[in-house]
Design a protein around this motif. Sequence first.
Motif, mmCIF file in Angstrom:
data_model
loop_
_atom_site.group_PDB
_atom_site.id
_atom_site.type_symbol
_atom_site.label_atom_id
_atom_site.label_comp_id
_atom_site.label_asym_id
_atom_site.label_seq_id
_atom_site.Cartn_x
_atom_site.Cartn_y
_atom_site.Cartn_z
ATOM 1 N N GLU A 44 0.833 -1.200 0.000
ATOM 2 C CA GLU A 44 0.000 0.000 0.000
ATOM 3 C C GLU A 44 0.871 1.254 0.000
ATOM 4 O O GLU A 44 1.804 1.362 0.788
ATOM 5 N N ARG A 84 0.506 5.606 -0.239
ATOM 6 C CA ARG A 84 -0.379 6.770 -0.345
ATOM 7 C C ARG A 84 0.432 7.890 -0.977
ATOM 8 O O ARG A 84 1.524 8.204 -0.500
ATOM 9 N N ARG A 105 0.593 11.943 -2.640
ATOM 10 C CA ARG A 105 -0.069 13.235 -2.856
ATOM 11 C C ARG A 105 0.246 13.612 -4.287
ATOM 12 O O ARG A 105 1.409 13.880 -4.610
ATOM 13 N N VAL A 126 -8.012 9.031 -1.330
ATOM 14 C CA VAL A 126 -8.201 8.493 0.021
ATOM 15 C C VAL A 126 -9.336 9.257 0.686
ATOM 16 O O VAL A 126 -9.286 10.480 0.789
#
Length: 280
Positions: free
Chosen positions: A232, A234, A236, A263
Amino acid sequence: MSDLALSATGLTKRYGEHTALDGLNMSVPRGAIYGFIGSNGAGKTTTLRIALSLAAATSGTITVLGIERGTLPAPAVRGVSYLPDVPGLYPWLTAPEALRLAGAVSGTPRDVTDARIPALLSTAGLARVRGRIGGFSRGMTQRLGIATALISAPELLILDEPTSALDPLGRADVLALLASLRGKTTVLFSSHLLADVERVCTHVGMIHNGAMIAEGPIADVLARGSATGEYEVRLRLPGPESEGAIRDALADQGADIVSAGAVGASLQDVYVELTRGGAA
Ligand SMILES: Nc1ncnc2c1ncn2[C@@H]1O[C@H](COP(=O)(O)OP(=O)(O)OP(=O)(O)O)[C@@H](O)[C@H]1O
């Protein structure tokens, strides 16, 4: 002084032919928020009852705040408070009156009780609440129950299923209250709501058929799960237009994208935000 608030070794409890606890080993470090999880009938309540001197073990020992108990009936240990899943508070009392009564029952001097009440009402989010307990929501009643259990400033607070009867808002508030005790009071609570335990606990113990099957700091217990083979990340993004390029780059590397997207908040976050008009 042991760094364990509670420890059990080989704790066994039989009811006739039925073995409720089968050589349970358990270690609750001082200062921990310890989630004791297991399915119905796993032996959680039986363990807590022996720890609280409400039942005796068939064999094995359990040590609570340095005092050993096990197969013999033993007096209650000072410094331990207990709250059942539904606190038995008198509906005709106000919150300060309930705290004063709890102080008297616990043997806390009246002036000490009175000095603790404002801070406890504030910790429980009830400082501005007026009226009698009969008009409180379940969540408010549960938070007041926890405050009454804290009036004697216990070293160890034991709670049986503290969030199971509550709606999402009530659960969020009670979990925040328990999290605020981290490092101040050792908290041991039983639950079958794993998301709650994962959210606030520092330590977890999993009981199954009367025996501990996994125990330790929550990160260590989670690490015992098998790798899912998924990874996983994340990110920006500099802008929405870069999403396609990132997908292409990952596909070039042979990655099979299992899920991708902005998200969002969790269901619990959205529910709390909407029902509090964004003032959460
Ligand atoms: N007084 C009793 N007499 C006979 N059997 C009992 C008694 N108390 C508990 N048991 C049995 O011992 C086992 C463990 O029960 P216990 O209440 O400790 O489980 P639990 O993990 O707290 O479950 P739950 O989440 O349903 O409360 C169960 O099979 C239960 O039926």
